[in-house]
Write an enzyme that holds these catalytic residues in place. Structure first.
Site, mmCIF file in Angstrom:
data_model
loop_
_atom_site.group_PDB
_atom_site.id
_atom_site.type_symbol
_atom_site.label_atom_id
_atom_site.label_comp_id
_atom_site.label_asym_id
_atom_site.label_seq_id
_atom_site.Cartn_x
_atom_site.Cartn_y
_atom_site.Cartn_z
ATOM 1 N N SER A 15 0.790 -1.277 0.182
ATOM 2 C CA SER A 15 0.045 -0.037 0.052
ATOM 3 C C SER A 15 0.904 1.081 0.150
ATOM 4 O O SER A 15 0.361 2.244 0.507
ATOM 5 C CB SER A 15 -0.988 0.267 1.155
ATOM 6 O OG SER A 15 -0.277 -0.303 2.555
ATOM 7 N N TYR A 155 1.777 -13.768 -15.632
ATOM 8 C CA TYR A 155 0.915 -12.551 -14.775
ATOM 9 C C TYR A 155 -0.662 -13.139 -14.640
ATOM 10 O O TYR A 155 -1.200 -12.979 -13.345
ATOM 11 C CB TYR A 155 1.005 -11.438 -14.970
ATOM 12 C CG TYR A 155 0.359 -10.424 -14.510
ATOM 13 C CD1 TYR A 155 0.364 -10.071 -13.026
ATOM 14 C CD2 TYR A 155 -0.664 -9.558 -15.285
ATOM 15 C CE1 TYR A 155 -0.377 -9.252 -12.477
ATOM 16 C CE2 TYR A 155 -1.437 -8.814 -14.620
ATOM 17 C CZ TYR A 155 -1.332 -8.596 -13.173
ATOM 18 O OH TYR A 155 -2.200 -7.590 -12.428
#
Length: 266
Positions: A15, A155
């Site tokens: 974050s 991914y």
């Protein structure tokens, strides 16, 4: 609408920037105490300072989630201020390499970063949620989990794993008061994405102004029904909703925030 987050504590992994940063800021704005996580103390500290300056409550945790020791240390730091009620597994990595360059070692490393790191945090924090009878676990997934492209197969596969494990966890947590869900973003305009688009614009003939670049990139690169890229705050709003009391009847679900990119029924 009051999301009922006052008095709750949330850990948002990864974050210190991007979607994680936006989610941490919005959770704090709704009254939660947020543990901001980054690879280094300075990264997490900068976002925590932003949250405090805006009147929110924030703590920090730093460490490498790709190792058992690092994940245990992050969990230790996160729990130092009290129980963690909300876990947002956002930390991850991506690239745009094609099949020819995505060697098996890269597949393994990407899976370790994007999937196993989240599993480690689940194992550290969810038992406490179960004991207390309330909790929220949210994975950040994506539309590529169900509609992958030819490029970045490694991914996309990790996103599919995130979606899958969230449903399995929901089954495991049946009747405990702890929910498990996924937020699936489409193409979101983070700082890194904007820089990439501006770099690609001259070669692709997307124009000179940002308005032209976004319009043409949306038409040719990531077509969707809204005709634009999403914003980090729009993903954060979905995270906050699933973290709140109004989402107590939602578990094992995928909340797509992608402008209509994914066209199939899930």
């Amino acid at each position: 609408m009051d999301m009922g987050l006052s008095g709750r504590r949330a850990l948002v992994t990864g974050s210190s920037r991007g979607l994680g940063r936006a989610s941490a800021r919005m959770l704090a704005a709704e009254g939660a105490t947020v543990v901001v996580h980054g690879p280094a103390p300075s990264d997490a500290g900068a976002v925590a300072a932003e949250i405090r300056a805006a009147g929110g409550s924030a703590e920090t945790a730093a460490g490498d989630l790709t190792t058992e020791e690092g994940a245990a240390e992050v969990a230790h730091q996160a729990l130092a201020g009290g129980p963690v009620d909300i876990l947002v597994n956002n930390a991850g990595t991506y690239d745009t390499l094609p099949w020819s360059e995505a060697i098996p070692e890269l597949w393994a490393a990407t899976y370790e970063t994007n999937v196993v790191s989240g599993v480690r945090m689940i194992r550290h924090l969810v038992p406490g949620m179960r004991e207390r009878g309330w909790g929220r676990v949210i994975q950040l997934g994506g539309g590529l989990a169900v509609q992958p492209m030819a490029v970045q197969p490694h991914y996309s596969a990790t996103l599919a794993a995130r979606h899958n494990l969230a449903v399995s966890l929901a089954r495991e947590l049946r009747g405990t008061g702890v929910t498990s869900n996924t937020v699936a973003p489409g193409a979101i305009l983070t700082e890194a994405v904007r820089e990439l688009l501006v770099q690609e614009a001259p070669a692709r003939g997307w124009g000179d102004t940002w308005e032209e670049i976004e319009r043409h990139a949306t038409e040719t690169f990531v077509p969707n029904d809204t005709g634009r890229f999403g914003r980090p705050e729009e993903i954060a709003a979905a995270v906050v909703f699933l973290a709140g009391t109004h989402a107590g009847y939602i578990s094992g679900a995928t909340l797509r925030v992608d402008g209509g990119t994914v066209r199939c029924v899930q």
